[in-house]
Design an enzyme around this catalytic site. Structure first.
Site, short mmCIF file in Angstrom:
data_model
loop_
_atom_site.label_atom_id
_atom_site.label_comp_id
_atom_site.label_asym_id
_atom_site.label_seq_id
_atom_site.Cartn_x
_atom_site.Cartn_y
_atom_site.Cartn_z
N HIS A 195 0.84 -1.19 0.00
CA HIS A 195 0.00 0.00 0.00
C HIS A 195 0.88 1.25 0.00
CE1 HIS A 195 -2.74 3.09 1.46
NE2 HIS A 195 -3.69 2.35 0.94
N ASP A 253 -10.54 1.23 -1.43
CA ASP A 253 -9.82 2.27 -0.67
C ASP A 253 -10.72 3.02 0.33
OD1 ASP A 253 -7.48 3.43 0.12
OD2 ASP A 253 -7.05 4.40 -1.79
C1 GRE Z 1 -5.10 5.66 1.13
O1 GRE Z 1 -5.13 4.73 1.92
O2 GRE Z 1 -5.13 5.47 -0.08
C2 GRE Z 1 -5.08 7.07 1.63
C3 GRE Z 1 -4.54 7.38 2.87
C4 GRE Z 1 -4.53 8.69 3.32
C5 GRE Z 1 -5.06 9.70 2.52
C6 GRE Z 1 -5.60 9.40 1.32
C7 GRE Z 1 -5.61 8.11 0.84
O3 GRE Z 1 -4.03 6.38 3.63
O4 GRE Z 1 -6.10 7.81 -0.38
ZN ZN Z 2 -5.61 2.84 0.60
#
Ligand code: GRE
Ligand code: ZN
Length: 328
Positions: free
Chosen positions: A165, A290
């Protein structure tokens, strides 16, 4: 047909408290999302009715939950081992309350590597988790480095996929303009693509050929690069010193095809989806929303509007998950 979401984030109690105590060298603006009373923090900590209602609204049957970024890997390693264990136990509690709706990815303090290997095995064998959700960097290092190979070996042994991620980049030039450049708009994906290409060019998949890596956001741009990553190799322009990079058995794109699966999170462009499908094939795409950074419903609505046969849709939503060890 069931829909199984591979990118669905939560915030564990101790992780959130630690995040609020320690800025983890985050670029300006990155942590304002997580303050007490923020709507995002409320959605992240909801492992019950609110999340289930959002899943129902989108037609998502199963969410494979992962601890949110900023990654636990960038916290102080020994403290992070305890926080990760507590997060995994908290997640296991939510899964046992809603076993037909939730599954889990392990959170691991990768830099406390020996302990992380033990925790990885506990998460898969005792808690029934499906894999490890890690991040594009560990604060000072990247997943391909040899010190982390025991974790890669364990993933292969357990047949447990690793979701890389995005996290706040550690390359300083990505951070010049704060979260605007460093975050989801650009830095997140660019650094995550780098983390994947470091595994490829570092020869990791020749050592661990069965490793499965999941990338979000339609593969963070890599499907668009399938020819580009190969060209210097097929033209014979790569003459790397074997002391710094191994001779690869395959071309870079072959590793992307053999070892990578992508999710559909947060990239709702039809041409990006078509490119991903034509370069990787539908068998390498799974659902990822997400949530709560993006809406589950927006994700599913986008996918429903794309050209897919019923059997392709079933691959994406449900049956490809089986090759990652997940079923509804
Ligand atoms: C994500 O997990 O994709 C994420 C974050 C924080 C801000 C925006 C976001 O962890 O898309
Ligand atoms: Zn994410």
């Amino acid at each position: 047909m069931a829909r199984i979401d591979f990118e669905n984030h939560f915030a564990a109690t101790e992780w959130l408290a630690a995040l609020r105590r320690d800025a983890t060298q985050a670029p300006a603006g990155a942590l304002s999302l997580f303050g007490p009373g923020s709507p995002m923090a409320a959605r992240l900590t909801d492992l019950g009715e609110g999340r289930l209602a959002a899943m129902d609204e989108a037609g998502i049957d199963v969410a494979v939950l992962s601890l949110s970024a900023p990654g636990i890997e960038r916290f102080e390693p020994l403290a992070a081992t305890k926080i990760a264990k507590a997060a995994n136990d908290e997640l296991a509690g939510a899964i046992s309350k809603y076993p037909s709706r939730f599954r889990g990815f392990a959170a691991l303090s990768a830099r406390d590597t020996d302990a992380a290997v033990v925790e990885f095995e506990r998460c898969v064998k005792e808690l029934g988790f499906v894999g490890w959700n890690t991040h594009s960097n560990f604060g000072d290092s990247y997943l391909d480095e040899k010190r982390y190979w025991p974790l890669l070996a364990k993933a292969e042994e357990l047949a447990a996929p690793i979701y890389i991620h995005p996290d706040l980049p550690i390359i300083p030039q990505f951070c010049t303009y704060g979260f605007g450049l460093a975050g989801p708009s650009y830095g997140y994906g660019a650094e995550t693509a780098l983390a994947m290409m470091r595994l490829v060019i570092g020869g990791v998949f020749d050592v661990f050929p069965k490793l499965k890596i999941i990338l979000g956001h339609l593969g963070e741009g890599l499907p668009f690069m399938m020819d580009r990553v190969n060209r210097p190799y097929v033209q014979g322009l790569v003459r790397t010193d074997p002391a710094i990079a191994p001779t690869l058995k395959k071309t870079p794109a072959e590793y992307l095809l053999d070892n990578m699966v992508v999710t559909t999170s947060g990239n709702y462009s039809t041409s990006a989806f078509v490119c991903t499908k034509s370069e990787l094939g539908m068998e390498r795409i799974v659902l990822g929303s997400d949530y709560p950074y993006e809406s589950m419903k927006t994700c599913v609505d986008f996918l429903e509007a794309q050209a897919m046969s019923p059997s392709e849709a079933q691959q994406l939503y449900e049956t490809n998950a089986g090759s990652l060890g997940v079923s509804a």
